[in-house]
Structure formats: C-alpha cells, structure tokens
Design a protein around this motif. Structure first.
Motif, short mmCIF file in Angstrom:
data_model
loop_
_atom_site.label_atom_id
_atom_site.label_comp_id
_atom_site.label_asym_id
_atom_site.label_seq_id
_atom_site.Cartn_x
_atom_site.Cartn_y
_atom_site.Cartn_z
N LYS A 71 0.83 -1.21 0.00
CA LYS A 71 0.00 0.00 0.00
C LYS A 71 0.86 1.26 0.00
CE LYS A 71 -3.69 2.37 2.53
NZ LYS A 71 -4.58 2.34 3.72
N PHE A 72 1.91 1.26 0.82
CA PHE A 72 2.81 2.41 0.90
C PHE A 72 3.47 2.69 -0.44
CE2 PHE A 72 7.25 3.81 1.41
CZ PHE A 72 7.05 5.06 1.99
N GLU A 75 1.17 4.08 -3.17
CA GLU A 75 0.89 5.49 -2.97
C GLU A 75 2.09 6.37 -3.31
OE1 GLU A 75 -0.31 5.73 1.08
OE2 GLU A 75 -2.32 4.90 0.72
N ASP A 76 3.31 5.81 -3.18
CA ASP A 76 4.52 6.59 -3.45
C ASP A 76 5.53 5.69 -4.20
OD1 ASP A 76 6.44 8.51 -3.53
OD2 ASP A 76 6.75 8.66 -1.37
#
Length: 250
Positions: A71-72, A75-76
């Motif tokens: 997920k991290f 997002e980036d």
C-alpha cells in the motif's frame, strides 16, 4: 539517528548504504581467505559468487519488503528505488541469495555443502554489520520503552532492536566459526546458521514495533523464520543421519 553521514562534493553518503558496502568488503575479504584455505578456490571465483549472491539478495530483500508494504509503495512508487531510506526484508534476501549461490556453486562444480559451510558464518557477520546501518538509519525500530535510545526520526525512546540483532548475529558468527573446527558433517554448519539466525529473528521480533502481528500474535517474519528453522533442523538431521550411514558402510 544519522541517516546521512556526510556529503562529498554535494553527493550524500548514507549510513545505511555505507554499512552495506562495509559488510560486503569485510565479508568478501575474509570469505576469500577461507575459501582459498578450505576449498582451494581463487579470489576471483569467490568474488564472482559474492557479487551475484549479494545482487540477488538485495533484489529479493527489496521485493519481499515491497510486497509486505504494498500500500505504501503504491501510494509513493518512487520510494521503490530509495534504498538509502532502508527497507530490505532479510528473509527475502536470504531466499534469493541462496538460490543464486546454489546456481553458481552447482554450475562451477564446487563441493556444495562444504562451500555452504564456509559461507555461513559470513552471512551472519554481514548481517550484523548491516544492522548497524539500520540503527543509524532509524529503520527496523523497536517498541517504546522509557530507558530506550532516543530516535529523533520517531521522537521516542525505543528498544534498539537493531543493536540486539547485531550483537546476536556476531555471537552466531563466532559460534559458527568454532563449529567449523569440530568435524561436523558437511552442511551442518550451514544448517546451524539457518536455525540460529531464525531463533534470533523470532526473539528480536517481539521487541520490534514496525511489524503487525499476522496471527497467533506472531508477525509474518516470525512465521517465515519458523519455516526456515524447521528447514534447518530437517537438513541437520538428514546430514547427520547420512554421515552416520556413510560411516557405517565403510
């Protein structure tokens, strides 16, 4: 703590990368010496093994870490390439590194288990040095505790789990070097490394705060370590039984 050691001509020298580089240099030097003495291998052959094993290990460690923090990184995405920020999962590196080493050892026709035994202590030593990089970088951090070390990046006093791991890995390194001298069956030192490193990780994980429990109160890294420990134990008893059988057949 000190993620960035200094800047040279405007280029940042990161503590995490510096300690990884130091681990490679130190372990390559001593491994080359031992491989020459114990296996008759030339330095160039050993450095070739080290290069491809480390490359595969870094890729595997990063891939495993990305999967666990998907997920991290979704997002980036640019963080995927920011190794200087930390983020290598040891189990992924161990699996990929072992696969690369197995391929090279078999391709070159070296004595497989004897070679694995020579390498094993330096897996522990390299990991111990690398954990110092984690400490300086502030990653792989521990749970909050009043007497702990203050980490500015987390604004809290935390268990220095990186130092716990580093100290235990140094002990494992010393033990494995001693076991090399007691006449164990070929491959036994490597199997001991798998078991000891797994027990270390399972224990230290209880003090870490950067992973959530998966089930039964254990993190994914603890479950993977349990699997590695079982594999090491099976290998130990297989090699011991094979050694006894071969001895009786003489």
């Amino acid at each position: 703590m000190f993620p960035e050691i200094c800047r040279i001509g405007g280029v940042a020298v990161y503590s995490y990368g510096l300690m990884l580089a130091l681990a490679v240099v130190v372990c390559s030097f001593f491994l080359s010496r031992d491989a020459k003495k114990m296996l008759g291998l030339e330095q160039e052959e050993v450095l070739d093994l080290v290069f491809w094993t480390i490359l595969a290990g870094i890729v595997g460690a990063r891939v495993f870490y990305i999967i666990l923090n998907l997920k991290f990184f979704i997002e980036d995405p640019k963080e995927i390439f920011m190794l200087q920020h930390g983020g290598l999962a040891f189990q992924g590196g161990l699996i990929f590194g072992i696969l690369a080493a197995v391929w090279i050892i078999l391709r070159k026709g070296w004595p497989f288990w004897k070679t694995a035994d020579v390498i094993a202590p330096y897996l522990a030593l390299g990991h111990a040095i690398g954990r110092i990089g984690c400490f300086l970088n502030g990653c792989c951090y521990g749970k909050s505790v009043a007497w702990g070390i203050y980490f500015p990046v987390h604004e809290a006093h935390l268990h220095p789990t990186q130092l716990y791991a580093s100290a235990l890995l140094l002990i494992i390194y010393v033990l494995l070097k001693k076991f090399q001298k007691v006449g164990l069956p070929a491959g036994a030192v490597f199997s001991l490394y798998l078991m000891l490193a797994s027990v270390k990780r399972i224990g230290v994980e209880f003090f870490r705060a950067d992973h959530e429990a998966l089930f039964w109160g254990l993190s994914v890294f603890q479950w993977v370590s349990i699997g590695v420990f079982i594999s090491g134990a099976i290998l130990w008893f297989y090699l011991k039984g094979k050694h006894v059988s071969d001895h009786n057949d003489r």
